[in-house]
Design a protein around this motif. Structure first.
Motif, PDB file in Angstrom:
ATOM      1  N   LEU A   1      -0.816 -11.927 -14.203  1.00  0.00           N
ATOM      2  CA  LEU A   1       0.443 -11.254 -13.922  1.00  0.00           C
ATOM      3  C   LEU A   1       0.211  -9.755 -13.796  1.00  0.00           C
ATOM      4  CD1 LEU A   1       2.799 -13.096 -16.445  1.00  0.00           C
ATOM      5  CD2 LEU A   1       2.137 -13.796 -14.137  1.00  0.00           C
ATOM      6  N   CYS A   2       1.204  -9.068 -13.243  1.00  0.00           N
ATOM      7  CA  CYS A   2       1.122  -7.614 -13.188  1.00  0.00           C
ATOM      8  C   CYS A   2       2.524  -7.031 -13.295  1.00  0.00           C
ATOM      9  CB  CYS A   2       0.433  -7.138 -11.905  1.00  0.00           C
ATOM     10  SG  CYS A   2       1.440  -7.223 -10.425  1.00  0.00           S
ATOM     11  N   ASP A   3       2.587  -5.784 -13.692  1.00  0.00           N
ATOM     12  CA  ASP A   3       3.845  -5.039 -13.763  1.00  0.00           C
ATOM     13  C   ASP A   3       3.943  -4.131 -12.540  1.00  0.00           C
ATOM     14  OD1 ASP A   3       4.355  -6.217 -16.210  1.00  0.00           O
ATOM     15  OD2 ASP A   3       3.542  -4.527 -17.370  1.00  0.00           O
ATOM     16  N   LEU A   4       5.121  -4.092 -11.953  1.00  0.00           N
ATOM     17  CA  LEU A   4       5.353  -3.271 -10.771  1.00  0.00           C
ATOM     18  C   LEU A   4       6.160  -2.035 -11.147  1.00  0.00           C
ATOM     19  CD1 LEU A   4       6.391  -5.999  -8.164  1.00  0.00           C
ATOM     20  CD2 LEU A   4       4.098  -5.098  -8.608  1.00  0.00           C
ATOM     21  N   SER A   5       5.765  -0.913 -10.582  1.00  0.00           N
ATOM     22  CA  SER A   5       6.523   0.325 -10.748  1.00  0.00           C
ATOM     23  C   SER A   5       6.755   0.916  -9.368  1.00  0.00           C
ATOM     24  CB  SER A   5       5.756   1.314 -11.634  1.00  0.00           C
ATOM     25  OG  SER A   5       6.455   2.545 -11.732  1.00  0.00           O
ATOM     26  N   LEU A   6       8.023   1.142  -9.027  1.00  0.00           N
ATOM     27  CA  LEU A   6       8.379   1.673  -7.721  1.00  0.00           C
ATOM     28  C   LEU A   6       9.011   3.057  -7.897  1.00  0.00           C
ATOM     29  CD1 LEU A   6       9.094  -1.621  -7.794  1.00  0.00           C
ATOM     30  CD2 LEU A   6       9.567  -1.182  -5.389  1.00  0.00           C
TER      31      LEU A   6
ATOM     32  N   ASP B   1       0.817  -1.222   0.000  1.00  0.00           N
ATOM     33  CA  ASP B   1       0.000   0.000   0.000  1.00  0.00           C
ATOM     34  C   ASP B   1       0.846   1.265   0.000  1.00  0.00           C
ATOM     35  OD1 ASP B   1       1.033  -0.195   2.532  1.00  0.00           O
ATOM     36  OD2 ASP B   1      -0.884  -0.035   3.593  1.00  0.00           O
ATOM     37  N   ASP B   2       2.163   1.157  -0.216  1.00  0.00           N
ATOM     38  CA  ASP B   2       3.006   2.341  -0.290  1.00  0.00           C
ATOM     39  C   ASP B   2       2.539   3.207  -1.461  1.00  0.00           C
ATOM     40  OD1 ASP B   2       5.437   3.970  -1.236  1.00  0.00           O
ATOM     41  OD2 ASP B   2       6.140   3.161   0.678  1.00  0.00           O
ATOM     42  N   PRO B   3       2.389   4.494  -1.254  1.00  0.00           N
ATOM     43  CA  PRO B   3       1.875   5.361  -2.330  1.00  0.00           C
ATOM     44  C   PRO B   3       2.766   5.403  -3.570  1.00  0.00           C
ATOM     45  CG  PRO B   3       2.671   6.660  -0.468  1.00  0.00           C
ATOM     46  CD  PRO B   3       2.620   5.242  -0.004  1.00  0.00           C
ATOM     47  N   GLY B   4       4.046   5.072  -3.428  1.00  0.00           N
ATOM     48  CA  GLY B   4       4.934   5.096  -4.587  1.00  0.00           C
ATOM     49  C   GLY B   4       4.935   3.814  -5.388  1.00  0.00           C
ATOM     50  N   LEU B   5       4.178   2.801  -4.929  1.00  0.00           N
ATOM     51  CA  LEU B   5       4.133   1.512  -5.617  1.00  0.00           C
ATOM     52  C   LEU B   5       2.882   1.411  -6.475  1.00  0.00           C
ATOM     53  CD1 LEU B   5       5.163  -1.417  -6.030  1.00  0.00           C
ATOM     54  CD2 LEU B   5       3.808  -2.049  -4.024  1.00  0.00           C
ATOM     55  N   THR B   6       3.065   1.069  -7.741  1.00  0.00           N
ATOM     56  CA  THR B   6       1.942   0.897  -8.659  1.00  0.00           C
ATOM     57  C   THR B   6       1.946  -0.524  -9.203  1.00  0.00           C
ATOM     58  OG1 THR B   6       2.054   3.212  -9.335  1.00  0.00           O
ATOM     59  CG2 THR B   6       0.837   1.713 -10.768  1.00  0.00           C
ATOM     60  N   ARG B   7       0.810  -1.195  -9.085  1.00  0.00           N
ATOM     61  CA  ARG B   7       0.647  -2.537  -9.641  1.00  0.00           C
ATOM     62  C   ARG B   7      -0.320  -2.453 -10.815  1.00  0.00           C
ATOM     63  NH1 ARG B   7      -0.708  -5.909  -4.197  1.00  0.00           N
ATOM     64  NH2 ARG B   7      -1.841  -3.985  -3.754  1.00  0.00           N
ATOM     65  N   THR B   8       0.185  -2.747 -11.994  1.00  0.00           N
ATOM     66  CA  THR B   8      -0.632  -2.650 -13.202  1.00  0.00           C
ATOM     67  C   THR B   8      -0.962  -4.042 -13.722  1.00  0.00           C
ATOM     68  OG1 THR B   8       0.504  -0.588 -13.788  1.00  0.00           O
ATOM     69  CG2 THR B   8      -0.777  -1.685 -15.512  1.00  0.00           C
ATOM     70  N   PRO B   9      -2.217  -4.483 -13.603  1.00  0.00           N
ATOM     71  CA  PRO B   9      -2.577  -5.805 -14.119  1.00  0.00           C
ATOM     72  C   PRO B   9      -2.376  -5.874 -15.629  1.00  0.00           C
ATOM     73  CG  PRO B   9      -4.298  -4.918 -12.697  1.00  0.00           C
ATOM     74  CD  PRO B   9      -3.358  -3.792 -12.986  1.00  0.00           C
ATOM     75  N   VAL B  10      -1.918  -6.999 -16.110  1.00  0.00           N
ATOM     76  CA  VAL B  10      -1.761  -7.205 -17.549  1.00  0.00           C
ATOM     77  C   VAL B  10      -2.646  -8.364 -17.979  1.00  0.00           C
ATOM     78  CG1 VAL B  10       0.588  -6.308 -17.557  1.00  0.00           C
ATOM     79  CG2 VAL B  10       0.227  -8.742 -17.243  1.00  0.00           C
ATOM     80  N   VAL B  11      -3.123  -8.283 -19.208  1.00  0.00           N
ATOM     81  CA  VAL B  11      -3.923  -9.382 -19.750  1.00  0.00           C
ATOM     82  C   VAL B  11      -2.992 -10.577 -19.957  1.00  0.00           C
ATOM     83  CG1 VAL B  11      -5.369 -10.171 -21.634  1.00  0.00           C
ATOM     84  CG2 VAL B  11      -5.527  -7.796 -20.846  1.00  0.00           C
ATOM     85  N   SER B  12      -3.237 -11.636 -19.208  1.00  0.00           N
ATOM     86  CA  SER B  12      -2.345 -12.791 -19.202  1.00  0.00           C
ATOM     87  C   SER B  12      -2.980 -13.963 -19.937  1.00  0.00           C
ATOM     88  CB  SER B  12      -2.024 -13.195 -17.761  1.00  0.00           C
ATOM     89  OG  SER B  12      -1.588 -12.090 -16.998  1.00  0.00           O
ATOM     90  N   LEU B  13      -2.134 -14.834 -20.470  1.00  0.00           N
ATOM     91  CA  LEU B  13      -2.655 -16.040 -21.119  1.00  0.00           C
ATOM     92  C   LEU B  13      -3.500 -16.823 -20.131  1.00  0.00           C
ATOM     93  CD1 LEU B  13      -2.797 -18.147 -23.384  1.00  0.00           C
ATOM     94  CD2 LEU B  13      -0.626 -19.072 -22.539  1.00  0.00           C
ATOM     95  N   ASP B  14      -3.005 -16.965 -18.908  1.00  0.00           N
ATOM     96  CA  ASP B  14      -3.729 -17.685 -17.861  1.00  0.00           C
ATOM     97  C   ASP B  14      -4.284 -16.663 -16.882  1.00  0.00           C
ATOM     98  OD1 ASP B  14      -4.693 -19.386 -15.937  1.00  0.00           O
ATOM     99  OD2 ASP B  14      -2.713 -19.909 -15.128  1.00  0.00           O
TER     100      ASP B  14
END
Length: 417
Positions: free
Chosen positions: A240-245, A222-235
């Motif tokens: 899966l998701c991409d992380l941005s810190l 829940d850190d405000p600088g962390l972004t989790r972006t869901p990606v359309v995954s085969l399964d």
């Protein structure tokens, strides 16, 4: 519910002795059969998954924004006790071994359940257990392990899902300067990590960051600088998701070689448990398809009685049986800290990846037209099999590792050795 007893009873059972030389100097292999405690654990987990993770429910969840079933995971983690399988009893866990963890992984694969068992119970937990040997963050590690064992916290190891065990660690996150007011041991992290499994439902992320020295850090999700972006995954049952810190606060839990070893241990254990998951998937696909051809009639007889199909099922059964032997051996080697573990894990991941893909493809083809429809669960099996065949090292890459470990001549295929 019978689940908690099955797990807690395992803590009282002594671990199997490591493989040793027999009277004639030959290697004595570990017992690959399932113990009574493992069978009871399987029954407890299966009863929950059969009740809460039917194929209709799993398929419906893949089409919602929340693809992970967090309520089901809380039941498995806290009530059944799956979250603390690998954690010592002193920290509130079951003190079990990878043999028991492999049994749960088989059941997760069997039901294609959308739960973060692999990411939290295996990858993140093993990384923390390995990092516990480092004095840099001992108290924080023990606190995290206690929370994981209680099922109140879910964690994920922030590495790409395609990461290969044994490969050199190349972090894409860097350590920055601590900000004013930060406590000792807290560092600021910036960077990105692509294609992380089981990070979407995680409360804590275990992040490897490049610096002097390299460090392993616990980052609150829940850190405000962390972004989790869901990606359309085969399964989509394991999205899966991409992380941005961006200047995120991370508490160091290991540094230098210990941090690298923690990630290496986690990836190796993850590959072995993923092989067990693939085994469960292949076995369930065989079970479903066999039941179908027994009741599907053509020319006034069950299609399963046709000789050509019998041959295919025989080959399929042999492949599953061979994969089971490889998977069980890898889990036993991990449990016993056997020096043959790298060989066993490479063999299991290669064999089980091929078998899972074969099983899912045969499942679709032998179901005929219904197997190609969206309503039938066959495509869930195919997507999970295909995605896991790439995850944590493809079958070909593991065969390459196996060839190197077995000292085969360059260019020789381990399958033909």
């Amino acid at each position: 519910m019978e689940g908690p007893a099955a797990v807690s009873q395992r803590a009282e059972v002594q671990a199997e002795p490591p493989a040793a030389s027999g009277e004639n100097g030959t290697m004595r292999l570990p017992d690959l059969t399932y113990t009574e405690q493992e069978t009871e654990l399987r029954s407890a987990v299966r009863s929950v998954l059969d009740d809460r993770a039917g194929f209709t429910a799993v398929l419906a969840r893949t089409e919602t924004p929340q693809t992970y079933d967090t309520a089901l995971w809380r039941t498995l983690a806290a009530e059944v006790g799956c979250a603390g399988l690998l954690i010592p009893e002193s920290l509130g866990g079951a003190g079990a071994s990878f043999r028991e963890a492999a049994v749960v992984a088989e059941e997760v694969g069997r039901s294609v359940a959308p739960v973060p068992f692999l990411g939290s119970v295996v990858l993140a937990t093993v990384a923390l257990l390995s990092a516990a040997a480092d004095d840099a963050g001992g108290d924080r590690v023990n606190q995290l392990l206690t929370e994981l064992a209680a099922g109140t916290t879910t964690a994920a190891l922030a590495v790409p899902f395609a990461a290969m065990p044994g490969a050199s660690l190349s972090p894409t996150v860097r350590i920055g300067l601590a900000a004013g007011g930060d406590a000792d041991g807290v560092y600021r992290l910036s960077g990105t990590v692509a294609g992380v499994a089981d990070a979407l439902p995680a409360d804590v992320l275990i992040v490897a960051a490049d610096g002097v020295p390299l460090g392993l850090h616990a980052v609150p999700a829940d850190d405000p600088g962390l972004t989790r972006t869901p990606v359309v995954s085969l399964d989509m049952t394991r999205q899966l998701c991409d992380l941005s810190l961006d200047n995120v606060r991370g508490t160091r839990i290991a540094a230098g070689p210990r941090a690298e070893q923690a990630v290496a241990d986690a990836l190796q254990a993850g590959a072995a448990m993923l092989a067990a998951e693939q085994l469960g998937l292949a076995d369930r696909a065989l079970e479903i398809t066999l039941a179908y051809v027994r009741q599907r009639y053509q020319f006034a007889r069950p299609v399963g009685s046709f000789q050509a199909l019998k041959h295919r099922f025989a080959d399929w059964w042999v492949a599953v049986t061979q994969a089971r032997a490889a998977s069980r051996y890898a889990a036993a080697c991990l449990a016993d800290h056997d020096p043959d573990t790298p060989v066993a894990v490479a063999l299991a991941k290669a064999a089980c990846s091929d078998t899972a893909v074969l099983a899912s493809q045969e499942m679709i083809q032998l179901h005929g037209g219904i197997g190609f429809t969206w309503e039938h669960p066959a495509h869930l099996f195919l997507k999970r099999a295909k995605s896991t065949s790439i995850a944590l090292g493809s079958a070909d890459r593991h065969r390459g590792t196996l060839a190197r470990l077995a000292d085969l001549p360059p260019g020789m295929d381990p399958r033909r050795a």
